[in-house]
Design a protein around this motif. Structure first.
Motif, PDB file in Angstrom:
ATOM      1  N   LEU A  64      14.673  20.258 -19.957  1.00 45.25           N
ATOM      2  CA  LEU A  64      13.997  18.712 -20.022  1.00 45.25           C
ATOM      3  C   LEU A  64      12.893  19.495 -18.990  1.00 45.25           C
ATOM      4  CD1 LEU A  64      13.393  16.060 -20.448  1.00 45.25           C
ATOM      5  CD2 LEU A  64      15.229  15.616 -18.840  1.00 45.25           C
ATOM      6  N   ALA A  65      13.450  20.315 -17.882  1.00 44.54           N
ATOM      7  CA  ALA A  65      12.422  20.772 -16.422  1.00 44.54           C
ATOM      8  C   ALA A  65      11.784  21.801 -17.091  1.00 44.54           C
ATOM      9  CB  ALA A  65      13.522  21.685 -15.507  1.00 44.54           C
ATOM     10  N   VAL A  66      12.249  22.266 -18.439  1.00 46.66           N
ATOM     11  CA  VAL A  66      10.879  23.098 -18.376  1.00 46.66           C
ATOM     12  C   VAL A  66      10.312  22.897 -19.361  1.00 46.66           C
ATOM     13  CG1 VAL A  66      11.153  25.961 -19.915  1.00 46.66           C
ATOM     14  CG2 VAL A  66      12.769  25.296 -18.783  1.00 46.66           C
ATOM     15  N   LEU A  67      10.968  21.882 -20.366  1.00 48.19           N
ATOM     16  CA  LEU A  67       9.469  21.205 -21.103  1.00 48.19           C
ATOM     17  C   LEU A  67       8.704  20.365 -20.593  1.00 48.19           C
ATOM     18  CD1 LEU A  67       9.546  20.139 -24.330  1.00 48.19           C
ATOM     19  CD2 LEU A  67      10.773  18.133 -23.503  1.00 48.19           C
ATOM     20  N   LEU A  68       9.455  19.946 -19.281  1.00 45.62           N
ATOM     21  CA  LEU A  68       8.066  18.682 -18.797  1.00 45.62           C
ATOM     22  C   LEU A  68       7.297  19.792 -17.730  1.00 45.62           C
ATOM     23  CD1 LEU A  68      10.462  16.062 -17.185  1.00 45.62           C
ATOM     24  CD2 LEU A  68       8.320  16.166 -19.325  1.00 45.62           C
ATOM     25  N   ALA A  69       7.435  20.984 -17.121  1.00 45.93           N
ATOM     26  CA  ALA A  69       6.405  21.760 -16.383  1.00 45.93           C
ATOM     27  C   ALA A  69       5.822  22.399 -17.275  1.00 45.93           C
ATOM     28  CB  ALA A  69       7.813  23.147 -15.521  1.00 45.93           C
ATOM     29  N   LEU A  70       6.243  22.888 -18.594  1.00 45.33           N
ATOM     30  CA  LEU A  70       5.655  23.535 -19.162  1.00 45.33           C
ATOM     31  C   LEU A  70       3.672  22.721 -19.915  1.00 45.33           C
ATOM     32  CD1 LEU A  70       7.156  25.896 -21.230  1.00 45.33           C
ATOM     33  CD2 LEU A  70       6.041  26.967 -19.367  1.00 45.33           C
ATOM     34  N   ILE A  71       4.882  21.541 -20.101  1.00 43.80           N
ATOM     35  CA  ILE A  71       3.059  20.281 -20.811  1.00 43.80           C
ATOM     36  C   ILE A  71       2.722  20.135 -19.475  1.00 43.80           C
ATOM     37  CG2 ILE A  71       3.444  18.006 -21.569  1.00 43.80           C
ATOM     38  CD1 ILE A  71       5.469  18.533 -23.199  1.00 43.80           C
ATOM     39  N   MET A  72       2.429  19.718 -18.407  1.00 44.37           N
ATOM     40  CA  MET A  72       2.079  19.043 -17.375  1.00 44.37           C
ATOM     41  C   MET A  72       1.132  19.879 -16.875  1.00 44.37           C
ATOM     42  SD  MET A  72       3.762  18.485 -13.510  1.00 44.37           S
ATOM     43  CE  MET A  72       2.685  18.401 -12.393  1.00 44.37           C
ATOM     44  N   ARG A  73       1.892  21.764 -17.209  1.00 44.11           N
ATOM     45  CA  ARG A  73       0.946  23.239 -16.146  1.00 44.11           C
ATOM     46  C   ARG A  73      -0.145  23.173 -17.050  1.00 44.11           C
ATOM     47  NH1 ARG A  73      -1.124  24.383 -12.012  1.00 44.11           N
ATOM     48  NH2 ARG A  73      -1.237  26.674 -12.120  1.00 44.11           N
ATOM     49  N   SER A  74       0.240  23.238 -19.457  1.00 43.72           N
ATOM     50  CA  SER A  74      -0.814  23.480 -19.935  1.00 43.72           C
ATOM     51  C   SER A  74      -1.781  22.239 -19.944  1.00 43.72           C
ATOM     52  CB  SER A  74      -0.068  23.239 -21.101  1.00 43.72           C
ATOM     53  OG  SER A  74      -1.076  23.370 -22.353  1.00 43.72           O
ATOM     54  N   MET A  75      -1.821  20.965 -19.519  1.00 40.06           N
ATOM     55  CA  MET A  75      -2.508  19.914 -19.238  1.00 40.06           C
ATOM     56  C   MET A  75      -3.898  20.162 -18.734  1.00 40.06           C
ATOM     57  SD  MET A  75      -1.836  15.644 -18.912  1.00 40.06           S
ATOM     58  CE  MET A  75      -1.041  15.953 -17.288  1.00 40.06           C
ATOM     59  N   GLN A  76      -2.896  20.725 -16.676  1.00 36.29           N
ATOM     60  CA  GLN A  76      -3.766  20.855 -16.359  1.00 36.29           C
ATOM     61  C   GLN A  76      -4.848  21.875 -16.010  1.00 36.29           C
ATOM     62  OE1 GLN A  76      -0.467  21.845 -13.172  1.00 36.29           O
ATOM     63  NE2 GLN A  76      -2.107  20.099 -11.297  1.00 36.29           N
ATOM     64  N   ILE A  77      -3.835  23.583 -16.475  1.00 37.37           N
ATOM     65  CA  ILE A  77      -4.657  24.083 -17.073  1.00 37.37           C
ATOM     66  C   ILE A  77      -6.096  24.155 -18.502  1.00 37.37           C
ATOM     67  CG2 ILE A  77      -4.990  26.851 -17.807  1.00 37.37           C
ATOM     68  CD1 ILE A  77      -1.719  28.038 -16.525  1.00 37.37           C
ATOM     69  N   GLY A  78      -5.572  23.493 -19.254  1.00 39.16           N
ATOM     70  CA  GLY A  78      -6.322  23.566 -19.967  1.00 39.16           C
ATOM     71  C   GLY A  78      -7.933  21.912 -19.568  1.00 39.16           C
ATOM     72  N   THR A  79      -6.910  21.785 -18.504  1.00 41.60           N
ATOM     73  CA  THR A  79      -7.736  20.422 -18.429  1.00 41.60           C
ATOM     74  C   THR A  79      -9.475  21.212 -17.617  1.00 41.60           C
ATOM     75  OG1 THR A  79      -6.658  18.433 -18.509  1.00 41.60           O
ATOM     76  CG2 THR A  79      -8.604  17.944 -17.615  1.00 41.60           C
ATOM     77  N   TYR A  80      -8.732  22.129 -16.505  1.00 44.97           N
ATOM     78  CA  TYR A  80     -10.290  22.678 -15.749  1.00 44.97           C
ATOM     79  C   TYR A  80     -10.192  23.308 -16.396  1.00 44.97           C
ATOM     80  CZ  TYR A  80      -6.228  21.429 -12.377  1.00 44.97           C
ATOM     81  OH  TYR A  80      -4.786  20.924 -11.356  1.00 44.97           O
ATOM     82  N   ALA A  81     -10.106  24.433 -17.725  1.00 43.69           N
ATOM     83  CA  ALA A  81     -11.199  25.092 -18.442  1.00 43.69           C
ATOM     84  C   ALA A  81     -12.452  24.551 -18.917  1.00 43.69           C
ATOM     85  CB  ALA A  81     -10.275  26.306 -19.197  1.00 43.69           C
ATOM     86  N   ARG A  82     -11.600  23.284 -19.400  1.00 43.41           N
ATOM     87  CA  ARG A  82     -12.627  22.410 -19.970  1.00 43.41           C
ATOM     88  C   ARG A  82     -14.236  22.003 -18.928  1.00 43.41           C
ATOM     89  NH1 ARG A  82     -13.484  19.924 -25.240  1.00 43.41           N
ATOM     90  NH2 ARG A  82     -14.978  18.979 -25.243  1.00 43.41           N
ATOM     91  N   MET A  83     -13.487  21.470 -18.007  1.00 43.75           N
ATOM     92  CA  MET A  83     -14.289  21.578 -16.718  1.00 43.75           C
ATOM     93  C   MET A  83     -15.262  22.294 -16.359  1.00 43.75           C
ATOM     94  SD  MET A  83     -12.081  19.206 -13.889  1.00 43.75           S
ATOM     95  CE  MET A  83     -10.708  18.169 -13.728  1.00 43.75           C
ATOM     96  N   ILE A  84     -14.461  23.077 -16.343  1.00 46.31           N
ATOM     97  CA  ILE A  84     -15.697  24.379 -16.472  1.00 46.31           C
ATOM     98  C   ILE A  84     -16.902  24.574 -17.111  1.00 46.31           C
ATOM     99  CG2 ILE A  84     -15.736  27.562 -15.639  1.00 46.31           C
ATOM    100  CD1 ILE A  84     -12.420  26.834 -14.509  1.00 46.31           C
ATOM    101  N   ASP A  85     -15.908  24.783 -18.591  1.00 45.34           N
ATOM    102  CA  ASP A  85     -16.772  25.146 -19.479  1.00 45.34           C
ATOM    103  C   ASP A  85     -17.721  24.035 -20.042  1.00 45.34           C
ATOM    104  OD1 ASP A  85     -16.864  26.932 -22.654  1.00 45.34           O
ATOM    105  OD2 ASP A  85     -16.580  24.466 -23.287  1.00 45.34           O
TER     106      ASP A  85
END
Length: 407
Positions: A26-47
């Motif tokens: 559960l910890a890995v699942l939540l952490a990876l989804i949360m991290r993917s959401m953060q990194i993806g959103t930052y990349a979209r902002m920059i792009d």
């Protein structure tokens, strides 16, 4: 042999193993989804900014960035263009003339950023033509304008309407003119979409009385990862007394600071999550150690070395951690891929808040990457720290007390 024995040992108490594995899962699942959401959103902002406006690198006249004035423009010389074309890793050279003007139609007036572009070269960076929702793209010496969608909505503009632009040209010359609207373009960044107007570079130079002058040259790169090397090459090519060279993160300082602060808060949340899981893993290992003290005593008394016993306990703990990491990672991959191709569109008040900050009302995800490995290694590090206790108990094991089941 030891690995096989450790694998059998962790399934002697299936409930305990499954509970611990589930907590790590559960910890890995939540952490990876949360991290993917953060990194993806930052990349979209920059792009959204880099490929809609700034490019990866820009050059200006020395001092322009401190005082963004059309008087700080520079001549677009053939010798300069020739030098820049010789720099490797540059895929597009995009000259622009940029200034401020009041745009008016009927009784409505608003301040706007007017950008003169070479339509063909601009396409290699921003793909404006692909974002036109009404009308047509500009031609090389077009006398019309493209207006950003939100600005057009504020002014109630339609294609073929005529707008009036009023501003100040080069060396204080008055700039005024009427321009037909050729098209309406949607820019993904709400901040840009609220204020941009595009003219052909020739028309902008005529409007501002700035013949053959530009305020910036933006660059698209073949490999953005080599931006530092490319920036250094451009700087060595140009006269530092005449020009300044800036990377996108030097231009978008506020965006970079926002991403850093938001990223730090996200890492704190992950830290809290893993701290909770760490206590859970430690509790399980502690319980497992206390329950098996007599077993450890018997194994040592019949000749098993404490070192081999310690190795077996470490392997057991790592196997439980790996089970949680692998299953959690596999479970989140389809979720991440789905939202990578189908971003979450925010609505209502949340959308208003995001757009108020100048961001697109969209939550994006990043494909699985290095952050998967980092999270997995972090969990294994937590397991490694938690296993120190049983190792210490085994090293200090008193066989007589262990056989009497005394901790």
């Amino acid at each position: 042999m030891i690995i096989k024995l450790a694998w059998r040992n962790i399934w002697r108490n299936k409930r305990r193993t499954l509970i611990t594995t589930a907590s790590v899962f559960l910890a890995v699942l939540l952490a990876l989804i949360m991290r993917s959401m953060q990194i993806g959103t930052y990349a979209r902002m920059i792009d959204n900014i880099v490929h809609a406006y700034t490019g990866y690198i820009q050059i200006h006249k020395k001092g322009y960035w401190d005082e963004k004035d059309i008087n700080n423009s520079f001549l677009l010389e053939d010798s300069l263009a020739l030098k820049l074309r010789q720099v490797s890793n540059i895929s597009a050279i995009v000259p622009r003339l940029e200034s401020f003007a009041l745009v008016s139609i009927g009784q409505k007036t608003k301040g706007a950023v007017v950008i003169g572009i070479l339509p063909g070269q601009e396409e290699q960076l921003t793909d404006i033509s692909g974002n036109i929702i009404k009308g047509n793209y500009l031609s090389k010496n077009d006398s019309g304008v493209l207006v950003a969608k939100r600005l057009a909505e504020f002014l109630n503009l339609k294609v073929s309407d005529t707008i009036v632009l009023l501003g100040q040209g080069f060396h204080g010359v008055s700039a005024a003119g009427k321009f037909p609207v050729r098209g309406i373009v949607h820019l993904r960044s709400p901040d840009l979409d609220n204020q941009f107007i595009y003219l052909s570079l020739k028309m902008a130079q005529d409007f501002y009385s700035a013949e053959n002058r530009v305020t910036s040259i933006a660059f698209n790169l073949n490999n953005p990862k080599k931006i530092d090397r490319t920036t250094s090459t451009i700087k060595s090519t140009l006269d530092p007394a005449r020009y300044e060279v800036m990377k996108w993160d030097e231009i978008l300082v506020e965006l970079v600071q926002y991403i850093r602060s938001d990223n730090a808060s996200g890492l704190i949340m992950l830290g809290i999550l893993y701290m909770i899981i760490g206590f859970g893993i430690f509790g399980t290992i502690l319980m497992m150690t206390v329950e098996r003290i007599k077993e450890f005593g018997v194994m040592v008394s019949v000749g098993m070395q404490k070192l081999r016993l310690s190795v077996m306990i470490v392997i057991e703990s790592i196997l439980i951690g790996l089970l949680g990491v692998v299953t959690g990672s596999l479970a989140c991959i389809p979720i991440i891929f789905y939202y990578y191709y189908h971003p979450i569109h925010l609505t209502g008040e949340m959308a208003v808040v995001e757009e108020g900050y100048g961001f697109e009302a969209l939550i994006c995800f990043e494909k699985p990457g290095l952050y998967f490995l980092n999270n997995g290694l972090l969990v294994l590090l937590i397991v490694a720290i938690s296993v120190i206790y049983p190792l210490r108990k085994i090293i200090k094991l008193n066989i007589i007390n262990a056989l009497r089941n005394k901790v």
